[in-house]
Design an enzyme around this catalytic site. Structure first.
Site, PDB file in Angstrom:
ATOM      1  N   ASP A  10      16.871  10.165 -10.952  1.00 13.32           N
ATOM      2  CA  ASP A  10      17.299  11.446 -10.390  1.00 13.32           C
ATOM      3  C   ASP A  10      18.823  11.379 -10.232  1.00 13.32           C
ATOM      4  OD1 ASP A  10      17.861  10.042  -8.070  1.00 13.32           O
ATOM      5  OD2 ASP A  10      16.594  11.259  -6.758  1.00 13.32           O
ATOM      6  N   CYS A  67      16.530   6.006  -8.334  1.00 18.64           N
ATOM      7  CA  CYS A  67      16.940   7.116  -7.477  1.00 18.64           C
ATOM      8  C   CYS A  67      17.937   6.530  -6.487  1.00 18.64           C
ATOM      9  CB  CYS A  67      15.756   7.802  -6.811  1.00 18.64           C
ATOM     10  SG  CYS A  67      14.793   6.791  -5.662  1.00 18.64           S
ATOM     11  N   THR A  69      17.630   5.312  -3.391  1.00 17.62           N
ATOM     12  CA  THR A  69      17.146   4.074  -2.785  1.00 17.62           C
ATOM     13  C   THR A  69      16.182   3.291  -3.674  1.00 17.62           C
ATOM     14  OG1 THR A  69      15.287   5.272  -1.838  1.00 17.62           O
ATOM     15  CG2 THR A  69      17.269   5.061  -0.457  1.00 17.62           C
ATOM     16  N   HIS A 100       3.824 -12.528 -11.142  1.00 16.75           N
ATOM     17  CA  HIS A 100       2.641 -12.460 -10.281  1.00 16.75           C
ATOM     18  C   HIS A 100       1.949 -11.098 -10.283  1.00 16.75           C
ATOM     19  CE1 HIS A 100       3.871 -16.109  -7.539  1.00 16.75           C
ATOM     20  NE2 HIS A 100       3.875 -16.396  -8.838  1.00 16.75           N
ATOM     21  N   HIS A 135      -3.364 -14.792 -10.825  1.00 14.84           N
ATOM     22  CA  HIS A 135      -2.679 -13.507 -10.645  1.00 14.84           C
ATOM     23  C   HIS A 135      -3.381 -12.395 -11.420  1.00 14.84           C
ATOM     24  CE1 HIS A 135       0.314 -15.740  -8.545  1.00 14.84           C
ATOM     25  NE2 HIS A 135       0.524 -16.508  -9.597  1.00 14.84           N
TER      26      HIS A 135
END
Ligand code: RB5
Length: 154
Positions: A10, A67, A69, A100, A135
């Protein structure tokens, strides 16, 4: 195997996306850029959904989403069954999200990390494989949860 990589952002992730795009070009890693292509405000769910769906359909192997954050894009991407998005702002987490968790989407915050660290995170994340073994059992349980809730909705 040549990875099919997608990238999208964004407005909050636009500047850092340009840095990551430069890195991918310089490293000769082919990618598809889903935008956005300026700092004009857009809603991150709108840019993320087509990329997350492309990953879920197997049209892309991996995607990098940005974005401000990294949080919004990771939340949206993880709504799409088959997507395992990891928000990583250090190389240890990025490598382990591959080893993992078999993460197929990397989320980054353009207002959180600088360009040098972001390049290292992307490079490590793209180069690292899935360890499998125990995993794989755990990742399989994530898929089972997706299937359980998909059945409930239908
Ligand atoms: C946009 O200002 C910002 O909210 C967005 O880029 C992102 O950080 C949301 O999680």
């Amino acid at each position: 195997m040549v990875l099919r990589v997608a990238i999208a952002c964004d407005h909050g992730g636009f500047k850092l996306k340009q840095e990551v795009v430069e890195y991918l070009e310089s490293a000769g890693i082919p990618f598809q850029d889903f935008g956005t292509f300026s700092e004009e405000s857009v809603d991150y769910p709108d840019v993320v959904l087509p990329v997350a769906e492309a990953v879920a359909r197997g049209e892309c192997d991996r995607a990098v989403l940005l974005c401000g954050t990294g949080i919004g894009v990771s939340i949206v991407a993880n709504k799409v069954p088959g997507v395992r998005a990891a928000l990583c702002h250090d190389t240890y987490s990025a490598r382990h999200s591959r080893l993992h968790n078999d993460a197929n989407v990397l989320a980054l915050g353009g207002r959180v990390v600088g360009p040098g660290l972001a390049r290292d995170i992307v490079a490590d994340w793209l180069e690292t494989g899935f360890e499998g073994g125990r995993h794989a059992r755990r990742v399989g349980k994530i898929t089972a949860i997706e299937e359980k809730y998909a059945l409930r909705r239908s």
